[in-house]
Scaffold this active site. Structure first.
Site, PDB file in Angstrom:
ATOM      1  N   ILE A  65       1.140  -1.342   0.229  1.00 48.72           N
ATOM      2  CA  ILE A  65      -0.383   0.201  -0.214  1.00 48.72           C
ATOM      3  C   ILE A  65       0.910   1.416  -0.075  1.00 48.72           C
ATOM      4  CG2 ILE A  65      -0.100  -0.125   2.443  1.00 48.72           C
ATOM      5  CD1 ILE A  65      -3.346   1.189   1.847  1.00 48.72           C
ATOM      6  N   CYS A  66       0.343   1.951  -0.655  1.00 47.69           N
ATOM      7  CA  CYS A  66       1.457   3.563  -1.181  1.00 47.69           C
ATOM      8  C   CYS A  66      -0.061   4.859  -0.686  1.00 47.69           C
ATOM      9  CB  CYS A  66       2.322   3.957  -1.819  1.00 47.69           C
ATOM     10  SG  CYS A  66       1.075   4.111  -3.661  1.00 47.69           S
ATOM     11  N   ARG A  67      -0.426   5.664  -1.167  1.00 54.00           N
ATOM     12  CA  ARG A  67      -0.998   6.700  -0.894  1.00 54.00           C
ATOM     13  C   ARG A  67      -2.032   6.330  -1.893  1.00 54.00           C
ATOM     14  NH1 ARG A  67      -2.418  12.234  -3.011  1.00 54.00           N
ATOM     15  NH2 ARG A  67       0.251  12.397  -4.588  1.00 54.00           N
ATOM     16  N   GLY A  69      -1.579   4.086  -4.694  1.00 51.43           N
ATOM     17  CA  GLY A  69      -1.386   2.657  -5.651  1.00 51.43           C
ATOM     18  C   GLY A  69      -0.340   3.356  -6.423  1.00 51.43           C
ATOM     19  N   MET A  93      -3.775   4.372   0.731  1.00 52.80           N
ATOM     20  CA  MET A  93      -4.324   4.302   1.819  1.00 52.80           C
ATOM     21  C   MET A  93      -5.303   5.860   1.474  1.00 52.80           C
ATOM     22  SD  MET A  93      -3.265   3.516   4.560  1.00 52.80           S
ATOM     23  CE  MET A  93      -3.873   4.306   5.648  1.00 52.80           C
TER      24      MET A  93
END
Length: 114
Positions: A65-67, A69, A93
């Site tokens: 996961i990141c901010r 995708g 996120m």
């Protein structure tokens, strides 16, 4: 390590994978992590991953996961190429928080996604 074709999963599906024993890997930067992250997540910034890849489990699925995708999609592809079972949480996120799955700041208070 070379990139492979990545499976994108929804926040709902990714959350279910984590609840079922999956490993939630957050690859964002320190300021993003500090502002808000999933309580279940393990934090290894994308740039640190090559030196820390051996910390990752090989016996369960890794939900990256990141901010939004994009970074996590790239990381998941590299992990697949290195023999890990990895998927990308599409929407990152932002999608996780949008589903109200929980976001905490580094100080333990409710967090926000930046």
């Amino acid at each position: 390590m070379t990139a492979q074709s990545v499976e994108d999963v929804s926040a709902e599906d990714g959350h279910g994978m984590v609840e079922g024993g999956g490993y939630l890997l957050d690859v964002r930067e320190a300021d993003e992590w500090d502002a808000g992250h999933a309580p279940e997540a393990v934090w290894i910034p994308m740039g640190d991953l090559p030196a820390r890849v051996e910390e990752l489990p090989r016996d369960r699925r890794i939900v990256v996961i990141c901010r939004s995708g994009a970074r996590s999609h790239r990381v998941a592809g590299v992990l697949l190429g290195a023999g890990f079972d990895a998927v990308n949480l599409d929407g990152g996120m932002r999608a996780w928080a949008g589903e109200d799955f929980g976001v905490v700041a580094s100080d333990g208070l409710p967090g926000t996604v930046i």
